[in-house]
Design a protein around this motif. Structure first.
Motif, PDB file in Angstrom:
ATOM      1  N   GLN A 173       1.493   4.298  -2.921  1.00  0.00           N
ATOM      2  CA  GLN A 173       1.459   5.739  -2.625  1.00  0.00           C
ATOM      3  C   GLN A 173       2.729   6.420  -3.131  1.00  0.00           C
ATOM      4  O   GLN A 173       2.666   7.530  -3.668  1.00  0.00           O
ATOM      5  CB  GLN A 173       1.294   5.958  -1.121  1.00  0.00           C
ATOM      6  CG  GLN A 173      -0.071   5.558  -0.597  1.00  0.00           C
ATOM      7  CD  GLN A 173      -0.164   5.746   0.906  1.00  0.00           C
ATOM      8  OE1 GLN A 173       0.373   6.705   1.452  1.00  0.00           O
ATOM      9  NE2 GLN A 173      -0.845   4.825   1.563  1.00  0.00           N
ATOM     10  N   TYR A 174       3.889   5.757  -2.948  1.00  0.00           N
ATOM     11  CA  TYR A 174       5.150   6.302  -3.458  1.00  0.00           C
ATOM     12  C   TYR A 174       5.081   6.494  -4.965  1.00  0.00           C
ATOM     13  O   TYR A 174       5.490   7.525  -5.495  1.00  0.00           O
ATOM     14  CB  TYR A 174       6.326   5.371  -3.154  1.00  0.00           C
ATOM     15  CG  TYR A 174       6.745   5.288  -1.711  1.00  0.00           C
ATOM     16  CD1 TYR A 174       6.617   6.361  -0.835  1.00  0.00           C
ATOM     17  CD2 TYR A 174       7.316   4.118  -1.214  1.00  0.00           C
ATOM     18  CE1 TYR A 174       7.035   6.275   0.482  1.00  0.00           C
ATOM     19  CE2 TYR A 174       7.731   4.017   0.095  1.00  0.00           C
ATOM     20  CZ  TYR A 174       7.594   5.101   0.942  1.00  0.00           C
ATOM     21  OH  TYR A 174       8.015   5.002   2.245  1.00  0.00           O
ATOM     22  N   SER A 205       0.831  -1.205   0.000  1.00  0.00           N
ATOM     23  CA  SER A 205       0.000   0.000   0.000  1.00  0.00           C
ATOM     24  C   SER A 205       0.868   1.258   0.000  1.00  0.00           C
ATOM     25  O   SER A 205       0.617   2.206  -0.746  1.00  0.00           O
ATOM     26  CB  SER A 205      -0.929  -0.010   1.213  1.00  0.00           C
ATOM     27  OG  SER A 205      -1.674   1.175   1.260  1.00  0.00           O
ATOM     28  N   LEU A 206       1.891   1.252   0.833  1.00  0.00           N
ATOM     29  CA  LEU A 206       2.807   2.391   0.895  1.00  0.00           C
ATOM     30  C   LEU A 206       3.545   2.557  -0.434  1.00  0.00           C
ATOM     31  O   LEU A 206       3.714   3.673  -0.929  1.00  0.00           O
ATOM     32  CB  LEU A 206       3.802   2.216   2.042  1.00  0.00           C
ATOM     33  CG  LEU A 206       4.783   3.346   2.290  1.00  0.00           C
ATOM     34  CD1 LEU A 206       4.051   4.661   2.541  1.00  0.00           C
ATOM     35  CD2 LEU A 206       5.699   3.006   3.457  1.00  0.00           C
ATOM     36  N   LEU A 240       2.003  10.257  -3.719  1.00  0.00           N
ATOM     37  CA  LEU A 240       1.132  10.620  -2.596  1.00  0.00           C
ATOM     38  C   LEU A 240       1.841  10.557  -1.245  1.00  0.00           C
ATOM     39  O   LEU A 240       1.324  11.077  -0.260  1.00  0.00           O
ATOM     40  CB  LEU A 240      -0.095   9.698  -2.568  1.00  0.00           C
ATOM     41  CG  LEU A 240      -0.954   9.709  -3.833  1.00  0.00           C
ATOM     42  CD1 LEU A 240      -2.051   8.648  -3.744  1.00  0.00           C
ATOM     43  CD2 LEU A 240      -1.552  11.093  -4.045  1.00  0.00           C
ATOM     44  N   ALA A 241       2.982   9.903  -1.193  1.00  0.00           N
ATOM     45  CA  ALA A 241       3.761   9.799   0.049  1.00  0.00           C
ATOM     46  C   ALA A 241       5.192  10.223  -0.257  1.00  0.00           C
ATOM     47  O   ALA A 241       5.718   9.920  -1.339  1.00  0.00           O
ATOM     48  CB  ALA A 241       3.730   8.370   0.581  1.00  0.00           C
ATOM     49  N   SER A 242       5.809  10.939   0.682  1.00  0.00           N
ATOM     50  CA  SER A 242       7.187  11.361   0.464  1.00  0.00           C
ATOM     51  C   SER A 242       8.131  10.177   0.627  1.00  0.00           C
ATOM     52  O   SER A 242       7.880   9.265   1.405  1.00  0.00           O
ATOM     53  CB  SER A 242       7.566  12.497   1.414  1.00  0.00           C
ATOM     54  OG  SER A 242       7.450  12.059   2.749  1.00  0.00           O
ATOM     55  N   LEU A 243       9.191  10.230  -0.113  1.00  0.00           N
ATOM     56  CA  LEU A 243      10.129   9.116  -0.204  1.00  0.00           C
ATOM     57  C   LEU A 243      11.487   9.551   0.323  1.00  0.00           C
ATOM     58  O   LEU A 243      12.073  10.510  -0.190  1.00  0.00           O
ATOM     59  CB  LEU A 243      10.219   8.723  -1.678  1.00  0.00           C
ATOM     60  CG  LEU A 243      10.807   7.415  -2.091  1.00  0.00           C
ATOM     61  CD1 LEU A 243      10.105   6.244  -1.415  1.00  0.00           C
ATOM     62  CD2 LEU A 243      10.674   7.251  -3.602  1.00  0.00           C
ATOM     63  N   LYS A 300      14.735   4.867   1.249  1.00  0.00           N
ATOM     64  CA  LYS A 300      13.678   4.109   0.558  1.00  0.00           C
ATOM     65  C   LYS A 300      13.911   4.138  -0.951  1.00  0.00           C
ATOM     66  O   LYS A 300      13.700   3.144  -1.642  1.00  0.00           O
ATOM     67  CB  LYS A 300      12.289   4.656   0.887  1.00  0.00           C
ATOM     68  CG  LYS A 300      11.801   4.287   2.266  1.00  0.00           C
ATOM     69  CD  LYS A 300      11.543   2.799   2.381  1.00  0.00           C
ATOM     70  CE  LYS A 300      11.003   2.500   3.776  1.00  0.00           C
ATOM     71  NZ  LYS A 300      11.016   1.094   4.091  1.00  0.00           N
TER      72      LYS A 300
END
Length: 136
Positions: free
Chosen positions: A103-104, A99-100, A108-111, A115
């Motif tokens: 998002q990457y 799920s994460l 939608l999610a900072s990386l 990572k």
């Protein structure tokens, strides 16, 4: 130039008509193409012209004196290589929560840089496994 190679980081970006690419270290080295393979071919041609220009100015430089590293953001990789299943890749190669990971890849999610390196190693692992195969 001697034995040490000059590193060139080439940033690849998606455009409305295909892709563009430019060198971070050398102003003016840029190209466009319809796909990533074409970008690489076109950039090699642009670099060859640059080397010829430097040689005309009297510099002792060869095309092999340069080492090119192509850079593309994560979202564009999975948009371009739609054949890669994000869920399976996250689990089997990147070892990141599925799920994460989605998002990457959608921005939608900072990386973090750690990572990013983990995902990059996963992509290289997949590429290495594929390059060692021969279909029979």
């Amino acid at each position: 130039m001697g034995g040490k190679k000059t590193a060139i980081s080439v940033v690849i970006e998606k455009t409305s008509t295909g892709f563009s690419a430019y060198a971070l270290e050398i102003d003016g080295l840029a190209t466009v193409g319809n796909n990533i393979s074409e970008i690489k071919e076109n950039f090699n041609e642009v670099l060859q012209y640059h080397v010829e220009y430097l040689q005309e100015k009297g510099e002792k430089v060869k095309l092999t004196d340069f080492e090119i590293s192509y850079q593309i953001d994560l979202e564009q990789v999975f948009e371009y290589f739609t054949v890669i299943n994000k869920t399976a890749f996250a689990e089997n190669y990147a070892e990141i929560n599925q799920s994460l990971f989605r998002q990457y890849t959608k921005g939608l999610a900072s990386l973090s840089s750690d990572k990013m390196q983990q995902i990059s190693r996963g992509l290289h692992k997949l590429a290495d496994e594929l390059s060692d195969l021969t279909l029979v």
